[in-house]
Write a protein that holds these residues in place. Structure first.
Motif, PDB file in Angstrom:
ATOM      1  N   LEU A  87       0.859  -1.179   0.000  1.00  0.00           N
ATOM      2  CA  LEU A  87       0.000   0.000   0.000  1.00  0.00           C
ATOM      3  C   LEU A  87       0.895   1.229   0.000  1.00  0.00           C
ATOM      4  CD1 LEU A  87      -2.963   1.073   0.268  1.00  0.00           C
ATOM      5  CD2 LEU A  87      -2.556   1.145   2.737  1.00  0.00           C
ATOM      6  N   ALA A  88       0.656   2.145  -0.937  1.00  0.00           N
ATOM      7  CA  ALA A  88       1.392   3.404  -0.986  1.00  0.00           C
ATOM      8  C   ALA A  88       0.487   4.520  -0.471  1.00  0.00           C
ATOM      9  CB  ALA A  88       1.840   3.709  -2.417  1.00  0.00           C
ATOM     10  N   THR A  89       1.030   5.382   0.394  1.00  0.00           N
ATOM     11  CA  THR A  89       0.289   6.527   0.915  1.00  0.00           C
ATOM     12  C   THR A  89       1.032   7.806   0.566  1.00  0.00           C
ATOM     13  OG1 THR A  89       1.382   6.266   3.078  1.00  0.00           O
ATOM     14  CG2 THR A  89      -0.809   5.268   2.809  1.00  0.00           C
ATOM     15  N   ALA A  90       0.287   8.830   0.141  1.00  0.00           N
ATOM     16  CA  ALA A  90       0.859  10.109  -0.266  1.00  0.00           C
ATOM     17  C   ALA A  90       0.356  11.188   0.682  1.00  0.00           C
ATOM     18  CB  ALA A  90       0.456  10.437  -1.703  1.00  0.00           C
ATOM     19  N   SER A  91       1.291  12.000   1.180  1.00  0.00           N
ATOM     20  CA  SER A  91       0.954  12.912   2.268  1.00  0.00           C
ATOM     21  C   SER A  91       1.372  14.352   2.002  1.00  0.00           C
ATOM     22  CB  SER A  91       1.630  12.419   3.555  1.00  0.00           C
ATOM     23  OG  SER A  91       1.491  13.322   4.611  1.00  0.00           O
ATOM     24  N   PHE A  92       0.727  15.238   2.746  1.00  0.00           N
ATOM     25  CA  PHE A  92       1.114  16.650   2.744  1.00  0.00           C
ATOM     26  C   PHE A  92       2.463  16.864   3.424  1.00  0.00           C
ATOM     27  CE2 PHE A  92      -3.443  18.576   2.404  1.00  0.00           C
ATOM     28  CZ  PHE A  92      -3.572  18.005   1.162  1.00  0.00           C
ATOM     29  N   ASP A  93       3.041  15.837   4.059  1.00  0.00           N
ATOM     30  CA  ASP A  93       4.383  15.954   4.630  1.00  0.00           C
ATOM     31  C   ASP A  93       5.469  15.791   3.560  1.00  0.00           C
ATOM     32  OD1 ASP A  93       4.584  13.187   4.199  1.00  0.00           O
ATOM     33  OD2 ASP A  93       4.581  12.671   6.327  1.00  0.00           O
ATOM     34  N   ALA A  94       5.057  15.761   2.286  1.00  0.00           N
ATOM     35  CA  ALA A  94       5.941  15.682   1.117  1.00  0.00           C
ATOM     36  C   ALA A  94       6.604  14.310   0.971  1.00  0.00           C
ATOM     37  CB  ALA A  94       6.989  16.800   1.132  1.00  0.00           C
ATOM     38  N   THR A  95       6.017  13.280   1.564  1.00  0.00           N
ATOM     39  CA  THR A  95       6.550  11.929   1.414  1.00  0.00           C
ATOM     40  C   THR A  95       5.496  10.975   0.874  1.00  0.00           C
ATOM     41  OG1 THR A  95       5.969  11.120   3.632  1.00  0.00           O
ATOM     42  CG2 THR A  95       8.089  12.263   3.396  1.00  0.00           C
ATOM     43  N   ALA A 101       1.076  -4.406   3.575  1.00  0.00           N
ATOM     44  CA  ALA A 101      -0.329  -4.314   3.985  1.00  0.00           C
ATOM     45  C   ALA A 101      -0.704  -5.350   5.039  1.00  0.00           C
ATOM     46  CB  ALA A 101      -1.241  -4.448   2.770  1.00  0.00           C
ATOM     47  N   ARG A 102      -0.018  -6.473   5.055  1.00  0.00           N
ATOM     48  CA  ARG A 102      -0.346  -7.541   6.010  1.00  0.00           C
ATOM     49  C   ARG A 102       0.235  -7.266   7.397  1.00  0.00           C
ATOM     50  NH1 ARG A 102      -4.476  -9.868   3.453  1.00  0.00           N
ATOM     51  NH2 ARG A 102      -3.913 -10.466   1.366  1.00  0.00           N
ATOM     52  N   SER A 103       1.487  -6.793   7.452  1.00  0.00           N
ATOM     53  CA  SER A 103       2.148  -6.584   8.750  1.00  0.00           C
ATOM     54  C   SER A 103       1.997  -5.156   9.271  1.00  0.00           C
ATOM     55  CB  SER A 103       3.643  -6.911   8.638  1.00  0.00           C
ATOM     56  OG  SER A 103       4.310  -5.922   7.864  1.00  0.00           O
ATOM     57  N   GLY A 104       1.722  -4.202   8.367  1.00  0.00           N
ATOM     58  CA  GLY A 104       1.652  -2.803   8.764  1.00  0.00           C
ATOM     59  C   GLY A 104       3.007  -2.130   8.858  1.00  0.00           C
ATOM     60  N   GLN A 105       4.059  -2.813   8.434  1.00  0.00           N
ATOM     61  CA  GLN A 105       5.413  -2.268   8.499  1.00  0.00           C
ATOM     62  C   GLN A 105       5.667  -1.309   7.343  1.00  0.00           C
ATOM     63  OE1 GLN A 105       8.484  -5.236   8.248  1.00  0.00           O
ATOM     64  NE2 GLN A 105      10.124  -3.748   8.451  1.00  0.00           N
ATOM     65  N   CYS A 106       6.264  -0.154   7.642  1.00  0.00           N
ATOM     66  CA  CYS A 106       6.681   0.777   6.596  1.00  0.00           C
ATOM     67  C   CYS A 106       7.976   0.247   5.991  1.00  0.00           C
ATOM     68  CB  CYS A 106       6.889   2.181   7.173  1.00  0.00           C
ATOM     69  SG  CYS A 106       7.333   3.397   5.918  1.00  0.00           S
ATOM     70  N   LEU A 107       7.930  -0.059   4.689  1.00  0.00           N
ATOM     71  CA  LEU A 107       9.068  -0.659   4.008  1.00  0.00           C
ATOM     72  C   LEU A 107      10.012   0.369   3.403  1.00  0.00           C
ATOM     73  CD1 LEU A 107       7.125  -3.462   2.113  1.00  0.00           C
ATOM     74  CD2 LEU A 107       8.371  -3.659   4.294  1.00  0.00           C
ATOM     75  N   HIS A 108       9.459   1.515   3.020  1.00  0.00           N
ATOM     76  CA  HIS A 108      10.282   2.518   2.340  1.00  0.00           C
ATOM     77  C   HIS A 108       9.608   3.883   2.415  1.00  0.00           C
ATOM     78  CE1 HIS A 108      13.595   3.526  -0.317  1.00  0.00           C
ATOM     79  NE2 HIS A 108      12.761   4.226  -1.054  1.00  0.00           N
ATOM     80  N   VAL A 109      10.419   4.923   2.502  1.00  0.00           N
ATOM     81  CA  VAL A 109       9.926   6.299   2.476  1.00  0.00           C
ATOM     82  C   VAL A 109      10.537   6.997   1.271  1.00  0.00           C
ATOM     83  CG1 VAL A 109       9.770   8.495   3.703  1.00  0.00           C
ATOM     84  CG2 VAL A 109       9.766   6.354   4.999  1.00  0.00           C
ATOM     85  N   LEU A 110       9.681   7.515   0.386  1.00  0.00           N
ATOM     86  CA  LEU A 110      10.139   8.302  -0.758  1.00  0.00           C
ATOM     87  C   LEU A 110      10.041   9.764  -0.354  1.00  0.00           C
ATOM     88  CD1 LEU A 110       8.047   6.329  -3.367  1.00  0.00           C
ATOM     89  CD2 LEU A 110      10.462   6.014  -2.873  1.00  0.00           C
ATOM     90  N   ASP A 111      11.192  10.422  -0.260  1.00  0.00           N
ATOM     91  CA  ASP A 111      11.217  11.783   0.301  1.00  0.00           C
ATOM     92  C   ASP A 111      11.838  12.821  -0.634  1.00  0.00           C
ATOM     93  OD1 ASP A 111      13.842  10.996   0.443  1.00  0.00           O
ATOM     94  OD2 ASP A 111      14.013  11.220   2.615  1.00  0.00           O
ATOM     95  N   ARG A 112      11.708  12.627  -1.932  1.00  0.00           N
ATOM     96  CA  ARG A 112      12.286  13.555  -2.911  1.00  0.00           C
ATOM     97  C   ARG A 112      11.408  14.769  -3.201  1.00  0.00           C
ATOM     98  NH1 ARG A 112      17.620  12.693  -3.198  1.00  0.00           N
ATOM     99  NH2 ARG A 112      18.044  10.486  -3.500  1.00  0.00           N
ATOM    100  N   HIS A 113      10.133  14.725  -2.832  1.00  0.00           N
ATOM    101  CA  HIS A 113       9.252  15.870  -3.064  1.00  0.00           C
ATOM    102  C   HIS A 113       9.549  16.971  -2.051  1.00  0.00           C
ATOM    103  CE1 HIS A 113       6.560  14.096  -6.057  1.00  0.00           C
ATOM    104  NE2 HIS A 113       6.640  12.970  -5.369  1.00  0.00           N
ATOM    105  N   SER A 131       4.693   9.304  -8.320  1.00  0.00           N
ATOM    106  CA  SER A 131       4.004  10.196  -7.377  1.00  0.00           C
ATOM    107  C   SER A 131       4.078  11.619  -7.901  1.00  0.00           C
ATOM    108  CB  SER A 131       4.638  10.093  -5.983  1.00  0.00           C
ATOM    109  OG  SER A 131       6.021  10.392  -6.011  1.00  0.00           O
ATOM    110  N   GLY A 132       3.064  12.402  -7.563  1.00  0.00           N
ATOM    111  CA  GLY A 132       2.999  13.759  -8.092  1.00  0.00           C
ATOM    112  C   GLY A 132       2.696  14.785  -6.991  1.00  0.00           C
TER     113      GLY A 132
END
Length: 134
Positions: A87-95, A101-113, A131-132
């Motif tokens: 599951l990918a989530t896009a936020s106003f925190d620019a990430t 989705a099964r474990s709820g673990q964050c696997l990666h943070v894309l922080d180039r925005h 991502s846009g």
């Protein structure tokens, strides 16, 4: 704050999902149609099942509102049935955060925005994520 799941043509709802503390911005079914993901201005995303009450996962690592989300084209009911469901989530925190989705673990943070992220999409084979933002 509340999500209603309804059967088309029926007057009553099938399920009422509560748990967000602020407005719900987006909801999406996974490829199998058994899990529902939601995201909110409360900085969280949640994974729900029609089989139980309460959220299966409560994803809390974003620092600002989560505007949208997208399931990977993986798992049962997809073109990639043996791939892990993400599951990918896009936020106003620019990430953008990528979650198991099964474990709820964050696997990666894309922080180039450098601005809020408003859209996110997986490629059909699930190997790429776009991502846009502003």
């Amino acid at each position: 704050r509340v999500i209603f799941v309804c059967a088309l043509g029926e007057e009553r709802y099938l399920k009422r999902l509560e748990g967000h503390e602020d407005e719900v911005n987006a909801i999406k079914w996974d490829p199998s149609g058994t899990l529902l993901a939601s995201c909110s201005d409360d900085h969280t995303a949640k994974v729900w099942s029609m089989e139980r009450d309460g959220a299966l996962q409560d994803l809390r690592d974003h620092q600002k509102e989560i505007y949208t989300l997208k399931w990977s084209p993986a798992g049962r009911g997809s073109a990639n049935p043996t791939a892990p469901l993400l599951l990918a989530t896009a936020s106003f925190d620019a990430t953008v955060r990528l979650w198991d989705a099964r474990s709820g673990q964050c696997l990666h943070v894309l922080d180039r925005h450098s601005q809020p992220v408003y859209s996110v999409a997986f490629s059909a084979d699930g190997r790429h994520l776009a991502s846009g933002s502003f």
